[in-house]
Design a protein around this motif. Sequence first.
Motif, PDB file in Angstrom:
ATOM      1  N   ILE A   1       0.828  -1.190   0.000  1.00  0.00           N
ATOM      2  CA  ILE A   1       0.000   0.000   0.000  1.00  0.00           C
ATOM      3  C   ILE A   1       0.872   1.252   0.000  1.00  0.00           C
ATOM      4  O   ILE A   1       1.928   1.293   0.626  1.00  0.00           O
ATOM      5  CB  ILE A   1      -0.942  -0.016   1.234  1.00  0.00           C
TER       6      ILE A   1
ATOM      7  N   GLU B   1      -2.290   6.115   0.666  1.00  0.00           N
ATOM      8  CA  GLU B   1      -3.427   5.227   0.918  1.00  0.00           C
ATOM      9  C   GLU B   1      -3.456   4.761   2.371  1.00  0.00           C
ATOM     10  O   GLU B   1      -4.529   4.678   2.983  1.00  0.00           O
ATOM     11  CB  GLU B   1      -3.362   4.025  -0.030  1.00  0.00           C
TER      12      GLU B   1
ATOM     13  N   LYS C   1      -4.836   7.480   4.586  1.00  0.00           N
ATOM     14  CA  LYS C   1      -6.302   7.545   4.499  1.00  0.00           C
ATOM     15  C   LYS C   1      -6.945   6.432   5.311  1.00  0.00           C
ATOM     16  O   LYS C   1      -7.954   6.645   5.987  1.00  0.00           O
ATOM     17  CB  LYS C   1      -6.747   7.458   3.035  1.00  0.00           C
ATOM     18  N   GLU C   2      -6.358   5.234   5.233  1.00  0.00           N
ATOM     19  CA  GLU C   2      -6.906   4.104   5.987  1.00  0.00           C
ATOM     20  C   GLU C   2      -6.864   4.379   7.493  1.00  0.00           C
ATOM     21  O   GLU C   2      -7.800   4.043   8.226  1.00  0.00           O
ATOM     22  CB  GLU C   2      -6.134   2.822   5.669  1.00  0.00           C
TER      23      GLU C   2
END
Length: 358
Positions: free
Chosen positions: A116, A120, A123-124
């Motif tokens: 990842i 990203e 954001k997770e």
Amino acid sequence: MNGYNSKTIFKKVFIIKRFSAKQIAAQAGVGLATVDRVLNNRGNVHAQTVDKVHKAIEELEGQYQVNQIKGRTFYFDLLMDTPARFSEQVKSAILAVIPEMASYKIRFRFRFFENISTEEMAKEILNTDRKQCQGLIIKASNLPEIRECIDKLSKKMPVVTVVTDLPESKRVAYIGLDNYSAGQTAAFLLGNWLPTSQAQVLSVTSSEAFHGEEQRQAGFLDGIAAYPHLSVIRISGGQGLANSTEKHVISACSYYKDQIRGVYSIGGGNRAILNGLRYIGVKSPIFIGHDLDAENTFLLKKRYIDAVIDHKLADDARAAIQFLLNSYRKTPLISAYQSSINVITPFSLPPRATAAKR
């Protein structure tokens, strides 16, 4: 005022009113009259007895806090940037220990990613707050963007790091190995198992962004310095994934193929490392890896690798959950935890692992 402000005194009085003198006396193992003298500052009580009464009140308060949240449902998330072979191991460990937490209803959601991006992952982390979540367990790279998101999330829920730490973040605890000591252990094994002739050893990380791998590498380099006949070839960037790891090994090692005698695999992908070495003609190096997953169990059984530095993931999972619960108990059941380093050889595989199939 003995160093207490008015808020502290109010809190102490409130807690004492929560319990009867009889309860405090029973918890402390002293008489009612002694408790009365201590609570009302009447003196004539030995200092050790005063401490015993105060400790009894603290113990009663801890038990009260635990009872207050018994039966409550907690939603925790496990977020990991790691190859599937390892994330599934951690998931199994989590599911195995949840029944032990019978006083609480614990529900886990698993979010696993093999490769990842930093954006990203950021954001997770922030999206965790939108999932009716009370705590996060995370394995992620130690980058400023990631730490910033952890700090934001920690204002709303406890965050625990596993396997690899984010030491400058506001996580409540790190659960895992002392990775520096693990690296030193690998250096000790290779240094003593290899002949004293000049040779090259590989040190293979999946990424330089993981703090745990960085610490293993540092411990290994410091440890191997005690064996001047050994030189280190450092390889990184394969993310622990098969194709990319094999390509990195072939590219970095072709020139040294006649000198390579040992391998310390820090970030996994051991079958890929071995395939890459075989491709360029390196056979049977002394090989030290990490984590007793299905792949490493098979490689140990077949004697393709010589030792695995392992730790009990179930113990880590249990400690991680307890640290999350600590934030709601107010009085912690554990305040520190560090995994034990276990060295597994083909002759010390646990029974279940010994029975594993290819």
